[in-house]
Write a protein that holds these residues in place. Structure first.
Motif, PDB file in Angstrom:
ATOM      1  N   PRO A 194     -17.616  -0.262  19.481  1.00 47.16           N
ATOM      2  CA  PRO A 194     -16.880   0.822  19.901  1.00 47.16           C
ATOM      3  C   PRO A 194     -15.972   1.575  18.884  1.00 47.16           C
ATOM      4  O   PRO A 194     -15.131   0.842  18.741  1.00 47.16           O
ATOM      5  CB  PRO A 194     -15.956   0.593  21.110  1.00 47.16           C
ATOM      6  CG  PRO A 194     -17.017  -0.642  21.875  1.00 47.16           C
ATOM      7  CD  PRO A 194     -17.442  -1.473  20.515  1.00 47.16           C
ATOM      8  N   GLY A 195     -16.280   2.754  18.352  1.00 47.65           N
ATOM      9  CA  GLY A 195     -15.314   3.369  17.330  1.00 47.65           C
ATOM     10  C   GLY A 195     -15.854   2.997  15.943  1.00 47.65           C
ATOM     11  O   GLY A 195     -15.224   3.485  15.043  1.00 47.65           O
ATOM     12  N   PHE A 196     -16.739   2.052  15.665  1.00 47.61           N
ATOM     13  CA  PHE A 196     -17.328   1.547  14.461  1.00 47.61           C
ATOM     14  C   PHE A 196     -18.404   1.335  14.157  1.00 47.61           C
ATOM     15  O   PHE A 196     -19.346   0.895  15.007  1.00 47.61           O
ATOM     16  CB  PHE A 196     -16.028   0.276  13.853  1.00 47.61           C
ATOM     17  CG  PHE A 196     -14.724   0.456  13.916  1.00 47.61           C
ATOM     18  CD1 PHE A 196     -14.197   0.755  12.775  1.00 47.61           C
ATOM     19  CD2 PHE A 196     -13.925   0.208  15.186  1.00 47.61           C
ATOM     20  CE1 PHE A 196     -12.799   1.087  12.530  1.00 47.61           C
ATOM     21  CE2 PHE A 196     -12.525   0.731  14.878  1.00 47.61           C
ATOM     22  CZ  PHE A 196     -11.847   1.011  13.763  1.00 47.61           C
ATOM     23  N   ALA A 221     -20.056  -5.078   2.111  1.00 46.68           N
ATOM     24  CA  ALA A 221     -20.366  -4.782   3.617  1.00 46.68           C
ATOM     25  C   ALA A 221     -19.784  -3.392   3.406  1.00 46.68           C
ATOM     26  O   ALA A 221     -18.500  -3.125   2.645  1.00 46.68           O
ATOM     27  CB  ALA A 221     -19.893  -5.581   4.316  1.00 46.68           C
ATOM     28  N   HIS A 222     -20.117  -2.540   4.169  1.00 45.03           N
ATOM     29  CA  HIS A 222     -19.343  -1.080   4.344  1.00 45.03           C
ATOM     30  C   HIS A 222     -19.256  -0.643   5.729  1.00 45.03           C
ATOM     31  O   HIS A 222     -20.071  -1.129   6.523  1.00 45.03           O
ATOM     32  CB  HIS A 222     -20.474   0.039   3.772  1.00 45.03           C
ATOM     33  CG  HIS A 222     -20.922  -0.321   2.368  1.00 45.03           C
ATOM     34  ND1 HIS A 222     -20.572   0.498   1.259  1.00 45.03           N
ATOM     35  CD2 HIS A 222     -21.731  -1.239   1.939  1.00 45.03           C
ATOM     36  CE1 HIS A 222     -21.053   0.135   0.139  1.00 45.03           C
ATOM     37  NE2 HIS A 222     -21.676  -1.060   0.540  1.00 45.03           N
ATOM     38  N   VAL A 223     -17.979  -0.461   5.958  1.00 48.78           N
ATOM     39  CA  VAL A 223     -17.700  -0.242   7.365  1.00 48.78           C
ATOM     40  C   VAL A 223     -16.986   1.218   7.527  1.00 48.78           C
ATOM     41  O   VAL A 223     -16.081   1.703   6.737  1.00 48.78           O
ATOM     42  CB  VAL A 223     -16.353  -1.103   7.695  1.00 48.78           C
ATOM     43  CG1 VAL A 223     -16.010  -1.064   9.147  1.00 48.78           C
ATOM     44  CG2 VAL A 223     -16.832  -2.563   7.479  1.00 48.78           C
ATOM     45  N   ALA A 283     -13.501  -5.063  18.487  1.00 48.04           N
ATOM     46  CA  ALA A 283     -13.755  -4.486  17.199  1.00 48.04           C
ATOM     47  C   ALA A 283     -12.572  -4.176  16.323  1.00 48.04           C
ATOM     48  O   ALA A 283     -11.976  -3.337  15.594  1.00 48.04           O
ATOM     49  CB  ALA A 283     -14.119  -2.779  17.504  1.00 48.04           C
ATOM     50  N   ARG A 284     -11.876  -5.641  16.431  1.00 49.87           N
ATOM     51  CA  ARG A 284     -10.687  -5.720  15.410  1.00 49.87           C
ATOM     52  C   ARG A 284     -11.174  -6.486  14.315  1.00 49.87           C
ATOM     53  O   ARG A 284     -10.440  -6.386  13.432  1.00 49.87           O
ATOM     54  CB  ARG A 284      -9.490  -6.633  16.184  1.00 49.87           C
ATOM     55  CG  ARG A 284      -8.864  -5.889  17.568  1.00 49.87           C
ATOM     56  CD  ARG A 284      -8.094  -4.426  17.267  1.00 49.87           C
ATOM     57  NE  ARG A 284      -6.892  -4.778  16.267  1.00 49.87           N
ATOM     58  CZ  ARG A 284      -6.150  -3.872  15.870  1.00 49.87           C
ATOM     59  NH1 ARG A 284      -6.466  -2.535  16.190  1.00 49.87           N
ATOM     60  NH2 ARG A 284      -5.465  -4.563  14.961  1.00 49.87           N
ATOM     61  N   LYS A 285     -12.295  -7.225  14.362  1.00 49.85           N
ATOM     62  CA  LYS A 285     -12.665  -8.018  13.191  1.00 49.85           C
ATOM     63  C   LYS A 285     -14.113  -8.034  13.000  1.00 49.85           C
ATOM     64  O   LYS A 285     -14.962  -7.575  13.796  1.00 49.85           O
ATOM     65  CB  LYS A 285     -12.479  -9.406  13.711  1.00 49.85           C
ATOM     66  CG  LYS A 285     -11.197  -9.812  13.957  1.00 49.85           C
ATOM     67  CD  LYS A 285     -10.983 -11.292  14.599  1.00 49.85           C
ATOM     68  CE  LYS A 285      -9.546 -12.052  14.658  1.00 49.85           C
ATOM     69  NZ  LYS A 285      -9.387 -13.145  15.344  1.00 49.85           N
ATOM     70  N   GLY A 334     -25.323 -11.773   7.182  1.00 45.54           N
ATOM     71  CA  GLY A 334     -25.247 -11.210   8.681  1.00 45.54           C
ATOM     72  C   GLY A 334     -23.947 -10.535   8.764  1.00 45.54           C
ATOM     73  O   GLY A 334     -23.023 -11.067   8.178  1.00 45.54           O
ATOM     74  N   LEU A 335     -23.848  -9.770   9.754  1.00 45.93           N
ATOM     75  CA  LEU A 335     -22.754  -8.803  10.105  1.00 45.93           C
ATOM     76  C   LEU A 335     -22.512  -8.819  11.386  1.00 45.93           C
ATOM     77  O   LEU A 335     -23.381  -8.876  12.130  1.00 45.93           O
ATOM     78  CB  LEU A 335     -22.753  -7.439   9.773  1.00 45.93           C
ATOM     79  CG  LEU A 335     -22.811  -7.105   8.223  1.00 45.93           C
ATOM     80  CD1 LEU A 335     -23.090  -5.360   8.093  1.00 45.93           C
ATOM     81  CD2 LEU A 335     -21.576  -7.166   7.520  1.00 45.93           C
ATOM     82  N   ALA A 336     -21.129  -9.010  12.080  1.00 48.08           N
ATOM     83  CA  ALA A 336     -21.002  -8.988  13.461  1.00 48.08           C
ATOM     84  C   ALA A 336     -19.365  -8.499  13.659  1.00 48.08           C
ATOM     85  O   ALA A 336     -18.550  -9.092  13.065  1.00 48.08           O
ATOM     86  CB  ALA A 336     -21.411 -10.314  14.190  1.00 48.08           C
ATOM     87  N   PHE A 337     -19.385  -7.515  14.644  1.00 46.52           N
ATOM     88  CA  PHE A 337     -17.923  -7.209  15.078  1.00 46.52           C
ATOM     89  C   PHE A 337     -17.528  -7.962  16.398  1.00 46.52           C
ATOM     90  O   PHE A 337     -18.401  -8.273  17.067  1.00 46.52           O
ATOM     91  CB  PHE A 337     -18.012  -5.871  15.467  1.00 46.52           C
ATOM     92  CG  PHE A 337     -17.729  -4.876  14.473  1.00 46.52           C
ATOM     93  CD1 PHE A 337     -16.810  -4.389  13.583  1.00 46.52           C
ATOM     94  CD2 PHE A 337     -19.045  -4.015  14.008  1.00 46.52           C
ATOM     95  CE1 PHE A 337     -16.798  -3.476  12.750  1.00 46.52           C
ATOM     96  CE2 PHE A 337     -19.082  -3.128  13.163  1.00 46.52           C
ATOM     97  CZ  PHE A 337     -17.953  -2.706  12.458  1.00 46.52           C
ATOM     98  N   ASP A 338     -16.432  -8.443  16.544  1.00 44.93           N
ATOM     99  CA  ASP A 338     -15.802  -9.125  17.746  1.00 44.93           C
ATOM    100  C   ASP A 338     -15.791  -8.318  18.825  1.00 44.93           C
ATOM    101  O   ASP A 338     -15.859  -6.891  18.616  1.00 44.93           O
ATOM    102  CB  ASP A 338     -14.432  -9.834  17.381  1.00 44.93           C
ATOM    103  CG  ASP A 338     -13.316  -8.836  17.459  1.00 44.93           C
ATOM    104  OD1 ASP A 338     -13.286  -7.498  17.193  1.00 44.93           O
ATOM    105  OD2 ASP A 338     -11.862  -9.093  17.629  1.00 44.93           O
ATOM    106  N   PRO A 339     -15.718  -8.698  20.125  1.00 41.48           N
ATOM    107  CA  PRO A 339     -15.653  -7.958  21.173  1.00 41.48           C
ATOM    108  C   PRO A 339     -14.641  -6.526  21.398  1.00 41.48           C
ATOM    109  O   PRO A 339     -14.972  -5.704  21.886  1.00 41.48           O
ATOM    110  CB  PRO A 339     -15.522  -8.697  22.444  1.00 41.48           C
ATOM    111  CG  PRO A 339     -15.950 -10.167  22.003  1.00 41.48           C
ATOM    112  CD  PRO A 339     -15.329 -10.108  20.402  1.00 41.48           C
TER     113      PRO A 339
END
Length: 327
Positions: free
Chosen positions: A93-95, A104-106, A132-134, A125-130
């Motif tokens: 959400p938001g990213f 990596a590009h955010v 979206a802080r990490k 591999g890439l992954a956001f935490d639940p």
């Protein structure tokens, strides 16, 4: 249906599923409607991530383009990297984020300028935490976790020798897991960086998914779905995994399921798909969802309403409503 090109990826998106193919097409599957085909990339679709409940997806391809693709056939090019592949994509959400080579590009929604993070080797591999802080970035030698602060992102290293590929945070954000080039998974408990080794697989783990009430991390790489428990303060450390969807001889190539529902769907190298249940009741039998076809299952995706997408390496696709619910 036969798409005429290998299935390369699939994600649950909105009320349906979006799938990527080896000819660069992204197809959207919705209940009761014919598939919507969008010619998105000039080569194979390498990665997909859902854009929340919108039904759209972020996609990366070997044509070096990072795209936002919608079911109305709108294509927005978010970034292009020329001859460098867009290997991985992720969203929260938001990213949204992508990787190409070692970078990596955010992006934050509404901001055209990306944060660029460099790593010691190609991103696996890439992954956001639940929350979206990490953002977790897997690479050779471990993973880097970038944490978003008020002014900047701060990095933290998680070290383990070897090549690390697909990566995921646990549903509570307390653990991070990667699939390795070896026949194993590796994990870390983030509060103290404690290592968790999940090994013993006869084949490489190509697919994993969070499922069940514990929850469990269901994985491919064996002749059944191997499901590691992640409840409690230690997760799978010192505990044996649960198993279900036993094939007998074939290696599991793909798994899917839903958090909160104890059914696991496992696809195998011969094209068959079984449904198993995480339960202490050993009398429960696995169900055959799809028989053998001779072509390995390349992608599985399940919607909350119980629609299952099955994609084969051959390009054959099955889109079906499961009887009853997905629990």
């Amino acid at each position: 249906m036969d798409a005429g090109a290998p299935v390369t990826a699939a994600v649950s998106s909105g009320a349906g599923v979006a799938a990527g193919f080896g000819d660069g097409v992204v197809r959207f599957f919705r209940p009761g409607e014919p598939p919507i085909a969008v010619e998105a990339h000039g080569g194979p679709v390498l990665s997909l991530a859902a854009d929340g409940p919108s039904g759209s997806v972020f996609s990366g391809g070997d044509d070096g383009r990072f795209l936002h693709v919608s079911p109305d056939r709108t294509i927005e090019e978010l970034e292009t990297f020329g001859t460098r592949w867009v290997d991985c994509v992720a969203s929260a959400p938001g990213f949204y984020a992508c990787s190409s080579g070692k970078t990596a590009h955010v992006w934050r929604n509404g901001n055209a300028n990306a944060k660029v993070f460099e790593h010691p080797s190609t991103v696996g591999g890439l992954a956001f935490d639940p929350k979206a802080r990490k953002l977790a970035v897997a690479h050779y030698g471990g993973a880097t976790v970038w944490e978003r602060g008020e002014r900047r992102w701060k990095s933290s290293k998680l070290v383990w020798k070897g090549s690390h590929g697909a990566v995921a945070f646990s549903t509570d954000g307390k653990y991070l897991v990667t699939a390795m080039q070896e026949n194993a998974l590796h994990g870390w408990r983030l509060r103290d960086k404690a290592d968790m080794r999940m090994s013993g697989y006869p084949a490489k783990v190509k697919s994993f998914a969070w499922v069940g009430n514990a929850p469990f991390l269901a994985t491919s790489g064996a002749d059944e779905a191997i499901c590691w428990p992640f409840d409690g303060k230690d997760g799978p450390m010192g505990r044996a995994p649960a198993t279900c969807a036993y094939s007998g001889k074939q290696i599991c190539t793909c798994v899917t399921g839903l958090v909160g529902h104890n059914s696991v769907f496992a696809g195998f190298a011969d094209g068959s798909v079984l449904a198993g249940r995480l339960s202490a009741d050993e009398t429960l039998e696995d169900l055959v969802v799809k028989g053998s076809s001779g072509s390995a299952i390349a992608a599985l995706a399940l919607t909350p309403d119980g629609w299952l997408f099955v994609g084969e390496e051959s390009g054959r696709v099955l889109w079906m409503r499961l009887s009853g619910d997905a629990s």
